[in-house]
Design an enzyme around this catalytic site. Sequence first.
Site, PDB file in Angstrom:
ATOM      1  N   GLY A   8       0.836  -1.209   0.000  1.00 21.85           N
ATOM      2  CA  GLY A   8       0.000   0.000   0.000  1.00 21.85           C
ATOM      3  C   GLY A   8       0.865   1.252   0.000  1.00 21.85           C
ATOM      4  O   GLY A   8       0.605   2.208   0.730  1.00 21.85           O
ATOM      5  N   ARG A  11      -0.291   5.473  -1.714  1.00 22.93           N
ATOM      6  CA  ARG A  11      -1.041   6.613  -1.155  1.00 22.93           C
ATOM      7  C   ARG A  11      -0.827   6.690   0.355  1.00 22.93           C
ATOM      8  O   ARG A  11      -0.365   5.730   0.976  1.00 22.93           O
ATOM      9  CB  ARG A  11      -2.555   6.445  -1.421  1.00 22.93           C
ATOM     10  CG  ARG A  11      -2.914   6.488  -2.871  1.00 22.93           C
ATOM     11  CD  ARG A  11      -4.410   6.480  -3.085  1.00 22.93           C
ATOM     12  NE  ARG A  11      -5.006   5.173  -2.865  1.00 22.93           N
ATOM     13  CZ  ARG A  11      -5.938   4.920  -1.940  1.00 22.93           C
ATOM     14  NH1 ARG A  11      -6.356   5.887  -1.146  1.00 22.93           N
ATOM     15  NH2 ARG A  11      -6.447   3.713  -1.818  1.00 22.93           N
ATOM     16  N   ASP A  59      -2.310  -7.732  -5.259  1.00 23.05           N
ATOM     17  CA  ASP A  59      -3.368  -7.611  -4.255  1.00 23.05           C
ATOM     18  C   ASP A  59      -2.972  -8.494  -3.070  1.00 23.05           C
ATOM     19  O   ASP A  59      -2.925  -9.730  -3.198  1.00 23.05           O
ATOM     20  CB  ASP A  59      -4.690  -8.095  -4.890  1.00 23.05           C
ATOM     21  CG  ASP A  59      -5.854  -8.063  -3.916  1.00 23.05           C
ATOM     22  OD1 ASP A  59      -5.632  -7.935  -2.697  1.00 23.05           O
ATOM     23  OD2 ASP A  59      -7.004  -8.182  -4.387  1.00 23.05           O
ATOM     24  N   SER A 141      -3.706  -0.277  14.415  1.00 15.68           N
ATOM     25  CA  SER A 141      -4.565   0.899  14.611  1.00 15.68           C
ATOM     26  C   SER A 141      -4.995   0.975  16.068  1.00 15.68           C
ATOM     27  O   SER A 141      -5.066  -0.059  16.756  1.00 15.68           O
ATOM     28  CB  SER A 141      -5.818   0.790  13.739  1.00 15.68           C
ATOM     29  OG  SER A 141      -6.788   1.737  14.122  1.00 15.68           O
ATOM     30  N   TYR A 154     -12.819  -4.101  11.271  1.00 17.44           N
ATOM     31  CA  TYR A 154     -11.501  -3.446  11.280  1.00 17.44           C
ATOM     32  C   TYR A 154     -10.800  -3.676  12.615  1.00 17.44           C
ATOM     33  O   TYR A 154      -9.603  -3.971  12.673  1.00 17.44           O
ATOM     34  CB  TYR A 154     -11.727  -1.959  11.015  1.00 17.44           C
ATOM     35  CG  TYR A 154     -10.497  -1.114  10.779  1.00 17.44           C
ATOM     36  CD1 TYR A 154      -9.874  -1.089   9.531  1.00 17.44           C
ATOM     37  CD2 TYR A 154      -9.976  -0.314  11.787  1.00 17.44           C
ATOM     38  CE1 TYR A 154      -8.763  -0.289   9.307  1.00 17.44           C
ATOM     39  CE2 TYR A 154      -8.881   0.495  11.577  1.00 17.44           C
ATOM     40  CZ  TYR A 154      -8.272   0.507  10.342  1.00 17.44           C
ATOM     41  OH  TYR A 154      -7.168   1.300  10.116  1.00 17.44           O
ATOM     42  N   ALA A 157      -9.541  -7.251  12.704  1.00 17.89           N
ATOM     43  CA  ALA A 157      -8.361  -7.438  11.846  1.00 17.89           C
ATOM     44  C   ALA A 157      -7.120  -6.836  12.495  1.00 17.89           C
ATOM     45  O   ALA A 157      -6.051  -7.455  12.531  1.00 17.89           O
ATOM     46  CB  ALA A 157      -8.609  -6.797  10.480  1.00 17.89           C
ATOM     47  N   ILE A 187      -5.077   9.774  11.280  1.00 19.80           N
ATOM     48  CA  ILE A 187      -4.031  10.336  10.419  1.00 19.80           C
ATOM     49  C   ILE A 187      -4.717  10.861   9.155  1.00 19.80           C
ATOM     50  O   ILE A 187      -5.584  10.173   8.587  1.00 19.80           O
ATOM     51  CB  ILE A 187      -2.985   9.256  10.040  1.00 19.80           C
ATOM     52  CG1 ILE A 187      -2.440   8.529  11.290  1.00 19.80           C
ATOM     53  CG2 ILE A 187      -1.857   9.860   9.205  1.00 19.80           C
ATOM     54  CD1 ILE A 187      -1.695   9.381  12.294  1.00 19.80           C
TER      55      ILE A 187
HETATM   56  P1  NAP Z   1      -5.164   4.886   2.265  1.00 26.11           P
HETATM   57  O1  NAP Z   1      -4.757   6.307   2.081  1.00 26.11           O
HETATM   58  O2  NAP Z   1      -6.556   4.483   2.007  1.00 26.11           O
HETATM   59  O3  NAP Z   1      -4.162   3.976   1.405  1.00 26.11           O
HETATM   60  C1  NAP Z   1      -4.338   2.594   1.418  1.00 26.11           C
HETATM   61  C2  NAP Z   1      -3.215   1.938   0.648  1.00 26.11           C
HETATM   62  O4  NAP Z   1      -3.383   0.527   0.757  1.00 26.11           O
HETATM   63  C3  NAP Z   1      -3.226   2.277  -0.817  1.00 26.11           C
HETATM   64  O5  NAP Z   1      -1.896   2.401  -1.267  1.00 26.11           O
HETATM   65  C4  NAP Z   1      -3.899   1.056  -1.448  1.00 26.11           C
HETATM   66  O6  NAP Z   1      -3.452   0.809  -2.770  1.00 26.11           O
HETATM   67  C5  NAP Z   1      -3.389  -0.032  -0.555  1.00 26.11           C
HETATM   68  N1  NAP Z   1      -4.221  -1.233  -0.577  1.00 26.11           N
HETATM   69  C6  NAP Z   1      -5.486  -1.389  -0.128  1.00 26.11           C
HETATM   70  N2  NAP Z   1      -5.906  -2.647  -0.318  1.00 26.11           N
HETATM   71  C7  NAP Z   1      -4.872  -3.301  -0.893  1.00 26.11           C
HETATM   72  C8  NAP Z   1      -4.673  -4.632  -1.338  1.00 26.11           C
HETATM   73  N3  NAP Z   1      -5.638  -5.556  -1.222  1.00 26.11           N
HETATM   74  N4  NAP Z   1      -3.472  -4.966  -1.887  1.00 26.11           N
HETATM   75  C9  NAP Z   1      -2.479  -4.059  -2.017  1.00 26.11           C
HETATM   76  N5  NAP Z   1      -2.617  -2.773  -1.617  1.00 26.11           N
HETATM   77  C10 NAP Z   1      -3.794  -2.408  -1.062  1.00 26.11           C
HETATM   78  O7  NAP Z   1      -4.861   4.402   3.768  1.00 26.11           O
HETATM   79  P2  NAP Z   1      -3.905   5.012   4.905  1.00 26.11           P
HETATM   80  O8  NAP Z   1      -4.692   5.920   5.726  1.00 26.11           O
HETATM   81  O9  NAP Z   1      -2.630   5.461   4.301  1.00 26.11           O
HETATM   82  O10 NAP Z   1      -3.688   3.694   5.767  1.00 26.11           O
HETATM   83  C11 NAP Z   1      -2.507   2.903   5.673  1.00 26.11           C
HETATM   84  C12 NAP Z   1      -2.547   1.878   6.795  1.00 26.11           C
HETATM   85  O11 NAP Z   1      -2.621   2.546   8.053  1.00 26.11           O
HETATM   86  C13 NAP Z   1      -3.759   0.950   6.729  1.00 26.11           C
HETATM   87  O12 NAP Z   1      -3.393  -0.340   7.141  1.00 26.11           O
HETATM   88  C14 NAP Z   1      -4.718   1.555   7.749  1.00 26.11           C
HETATM   89  O13 NAP Z   1      -5.614   0.611   8.255  1.00 26.11           O
HETATM   90  C15 NAP Z   1      -3.726   2.046   8.788  1.00 26.11           C
HETATM   91  N6  NAP Z   1      -4.270   3.109   9.632  1.00 26.11           N
HETATM   92  C16 NAP Z   1      -4.637   4.308   9.107  1.00 26.11           C
HETATM   93  C17 NAP Z   1      -5.157   5.294   9.945  1.00 26.11           C
HETATM   94  C18 NAP Z   1      -5.582   6.628   9.440  1.00 26.11           C
HETATM   95  O14 NAP Z   1      -6.121   7.410  10.246  1.00 26.11           O
HETATM   96  N7  NAP Z   1      -5.355   6.988   8.189  1.00 26.11           N
HETATM   97  C19 NAP Z   1      -5.291   5.040  11.314  1.00 26.11           C
HETATM   98  C20 NAP Z   1      -4.895   3.807  11.809  1.00 26.11           C
HETATM   99  C21 NAP Z   1      -4.372   2.855  10.961  1.00 26.11           C
HETATM  100  P3  NAP Z   1      -4.408   1.135  -4.065  1.00 26.11           P
HETATM  101  O15 NAP Z   1      -4.814   2.551  -3.937  1.00 26.11           O
HETATM  102  O16 NAP Z   1      -3.558   0.873  -5.217  1.00 26.11           O
HETATM  103  O17 NAP Z   1      -5.571   0.180  -3.966  1.00 26.11           O
END
Ligand code: NAP
Length: 243
Positions: A8, A11, A59, A141, A154, A157, A187
């Site tokens: 991932g 982004r 994926d 998380s 969530y 997981a 975030i």
């Molecule tokens: P995001 O902006 O939605 O980005 C998600 C990333 O994961 C994208 O690069 C997406 O790629 C990739 N992805 C999703 N499903 C996938 C799959 N099946 N195979 C390969 N790549 C996949 O999310 P984020 O906020 O940066 O979150 C990143 C991590 O931090 C996640 O695990 C999330 O649960 C965790 N997190 C985030 C927050 C928050 O507040 N943002 C808080 C706690 C934890 P594509 O776009 O190419 O599909």
Amino acid sequence: MKYALVTGGSRGIGRAVCLQLAKDGFAILINYRSAEQKAIEVKQLIEAEGGVAELLPFDVSDKEATHTALEAWAATHGKDDYIDVLVNNAGMRSDAVLLFMEDAQWHNVINTTLDGFYHVTQPVLKRMARKHHGRIINMASVSGIKGLPGQCNYSAAKGALIATTKALALEVANRNITVNAIAPGFIATDMTEGLDEESLKQGIPMGRFGSAEEVAHLVSFLVSEHSSYITGEVISINGGLYT
Ligand code: NAP
């Protein structure tokens, strides 16, 4: 050259981690599922700074696709090349209260975070173990520690990801491989877009959402030699939201 795979990485937090680890001197493998243009941008940004990056799309919830991509990468690199740093960051949310949750919402979230961890980590770990060195970071998380309403899938997981982090850390400690989890609060990324930021901020002692770059600095420390005696830990980064 040491390789770091960031799932991932196209982004949000993963993108910031790719850019930071490239500055730290790693060759970056940028994984993504569908956002190819975004992933290309990350690669170009790294190369513009003199870094090294490759795209590695698959994926994570698809075991066969994941193993095929990792085997193809290994086949096109030298026999001494291996992934020294793995950041299991790919994740998604699909919120609903359990009473109204659909099967697909439950399975998609678990398959991406938990099965994804298994699919990517097992083949990468085989080479790390042979080399007697490695760093694995799992992006959990606050939801996996505390539980959040509307996020039974969530929370399940991420809670399981924390438990497997602790178990794996014990399995590989004598191979000089550390395994840690990071538990971000809110975030500012695409994942939190659409949430009511103004009202959520009132519950955060620091009064703001965190940035992806702040999380990336923590990853940078945890993959460095400065953290070599830290393993099996869950480190919160949440502005005081929950400790
Ligand atoms: P995001 O902006 O939605 O980005 C998600 C990333 O994961 C994208 O690069 C997406 O790629 C990739 N992805 C999703 N499903 C996938 C799959 N099946 N195979 C390969 N790549 C996949 O999310 P984020 O906020 O940066 O979150 C990143 C991590 O931090 C996640 O695990 C999330 O649960 C965790 N997190 C985030 C927050 C928050 O507040 N943002 C808080 C706690 C934890 P594509 O776009 O190419 O599909």
